[in-house]
Design a protein around this motif. Structure first.
Motif, PDB file in Angstrom:
ATOM      1  N   ARG B  96       0.732  -1.048   0.084  1.00 59.18           N
ATOM      2  CA  ARG B  96       0.126  -0.025   0.114  1.00 59.18           C
ATOM      3  C   ARG B  96       0.825   1.311   0.023  1.00 59.18           C
ATOM      4  O   ARG B  96       1.855   1.426   0.382  1.00 59.18           O
ATOM      5  CB  ARG B  96      -0.854  -0.082   1.108  1.00 59.18           C
ATOM      6  CG  ARG B  96      -1.924  -1.275   1.407  1.00 59.18           C
ATOM      7  CD  ARG B  96      -2.698  -0.975   2.554  1.00 59.18           C
ATOM      8  NE  ARG B  96      -2.017  -0.658   3.837  1.00 59.18           N
ATOM      9  CZ  ARG B  96      -1.379  -1.576   4.663  1.00 59.18           C
ATOM     10  NH1 ARG B  96      -1.442  -2.864   4.182  1.00 59.18           N
ATOM     11  NH2 ARG B  96      -0.900  -0.992   5.616  1.00 59.18           N
ATOM     12  N   ALA B  97       0.205   2.191  -0.377  1.00 56.20           N
ATOM     13  CA  ALA B  97       0.971   3.554  -0.689  1.00 56.20           C
ATOM     14  C   ALA B  97       1.842   3.952   0.710  1.00 56.20           C
ATOM     15  O   ALA B  97       2.558   4.692   0.962  1.00 56.20           O
ATOM     16  CB  ALA B  97       0.034   4.713  -1.049  1.00 56.20           C
ATOM     17  N   SER B  99       2.970   2.303   2.885  1.00 51.83           N
ATOM     18  CA  SER B  99       3.981   1.379   3.545  1.00 51.83           C
ATOM     19  C   SER B  99       5.527   1.699   3.244  1.00 51.83           C
ATOM     20  O   SER B  99       6.297   0.851   3.417  1.00 51.83           O
ATOM     21  CB  SER B  99       3.696  -0.029   2.886  1.00 51.83           C
ATOM     22  OG  SER B  99       3.998  -0.053   1.254  1.00 51.83           O
ATOM     23  N   ASN B 100       5.765   2.886   2.814  1.00 54.05           N
ATOM     24  CA  ASN B 100       7.352   3.422   2.626  1.00 54.05           C
ATOM     25  C   ASN B 100       7.908   2.444   1.688  1.00 54.05           C
ATOM     26  O   ASN B 100       8.964   2.204   1.765  1.00 54.05           O
ATOM     27  CB  ASN B 100       7.660   3.300   4.144  1.00 54.05           C
ATOM     28  CG  ASN B 100       7.639   4.725   4.868  1.00 54.05           C
ATOM     29  OD1 ASN B 100       7.462   5.812   4.300  1.00 54.05           O
ATOM     30  ND2 ASN B 100       7.806   4.432   5.958  1.00 54.05           N
ATOM     31  N   TYR B 101       7.366   2.181   0.420  1.00 54.27           N
ATOM     32  CA  TYR B 101       7.958   1.850  -0.551  1.00 54.27           C
ATOM     33  C   TYR B 101       8.340   0.488  -0.646  1.00 54.27           C
ATOM     34  O   TYR B 101       9.328  -0.078  -1.081  1.00 54.27           O
ATOM     35  CB  TYR B 101       9.062   2.734  -0.963  1.00 54.27           C
ATOM     36  CG  TYR B 101       8.730   4.313  -0.932  1.00 54.27           C
ATOM     37  CD1 TYR B 101       9.089   4.906   0.186  1.00 54.27           C
ATOM     38  CD2 TYR B 101       7.933   4.826  -1.972  1.00 54.27           C
ATOM     39  CE1 TYR B 101       8.598   6.234   0.091  1.00 54.27           C
ATOM     40  CE2 TYR B 101       7.519   5.948  -1.963  1.00 54.27           C
ATOM     41  CZ  TYR B 101       7.906   6.712  -0.670  1.00 54.27           C
ATOM     42  OH  TYR B 101       7.513   8.040  -0.838  1.00 54.27           O
TER      43      TYR B 101
END
Lengths: 115, 115
Positions: B96-97, B99-101
């Protein structure tokens, strides 16, 4: 070309030893990652860092710690090595931009054997 | 739970024939999709990624991948296999966006191209 280097290709340590794995990237990437790779399990994230002195736990952080004192360097520490930490350890880095996922660039890996 | 599946541990293809390496995923939203390759005794290399737009993505070494949203699949393809394509291939999907990449990785598929 992006270059990610790891301090050792092969390492043999004894149970209970403290182990340091070093990773350096030369592309000014904000994000750095430590994974372990085991056959049939793919890559599992141990720790992630998105800035100097910042870190986040991944999926399997138990038994590991990390240090990021400089932007280009990310160290993985096995506080007291155990045989179940025998594995291939991969370091990676990537750019960071809000809402975007940039590809990760990987080092050659360190094959650690704990006896 | 979010996951990535590579249903085949190994794929065998004769040189010159087309190849397909399969990947399906279960991730909410509109993830980014990646393929990486690992040649023997080397680190992972980025092959290609899908962000948005055309469902057919072209990458390095003549590889391409087809995104199918309804089937939540991202299969890797090449029209004519080379012996040098023999390697371990990994599919990865963004979390998910917030989640720090971080990426979710498949277990890997070993591709063997026979002369």
């Amino acid at each position: 070309d992006v270059k990610v280097t790891q301090s050792s290709r092969y390492l043999v340590k004894r149970t209970g030893e403290k182990v340091f794995l070093e990773c350096v990237q030369d592309m000014d990437h904000e994000n750095m990652f430590w994974y372990r790779q085991d056959p049939g399990l793919g890559l599992r994230l141990i720790y992630f860092s998105y800035d100097v002195k910042m870190k986040e736990k991944g999926d399997i952080p138990e038994g590991y710690s990390v240090s990021r004192e400089k932007k280009e360097r990310f160290s993985l520490i096995l506080e007291s090595a155990s045989t179940n930490q025998t594995s291939m350890y991969l370091c990676a880095s990537s750019f960071r931009s809000s809402g975007l996922f940039y590809e990760q660039y990987f080092g050659p890996g360190t094959r650690l054997t704990v006896t | 739970a979010q996951s990535v599946a590579q249903p085949e541990d190994q794929v065998n293809v004769a040189e010159g024939n087309p190849l397909t390496v399969k990947c399906t995923y279960s991730v909410s939203g509109n993830p980014y999709l990646f393929w990486y390759v690992q040649y023997p005794n080397r680190g992972l290399q980025f092959l290609l990624k899908y962000i948005t737009g055309d469902n057919l993505v072209k990458g390095s070494y003549g590889f391409e991948a087809e995104f199918n949203k309804s089937q939540t699949s991202f299969h890797l393809k090449k029209p004519s296999a080379l012996v040098s394509d023999s390697a371990l291939y990994f599919c990865a999907v963004s979390r998910r966006a917030d989640s720090n990449y971080q990426l979710i990785w498949g277990a890997g598929t070993k591709l063997i191209i026979k002369p």
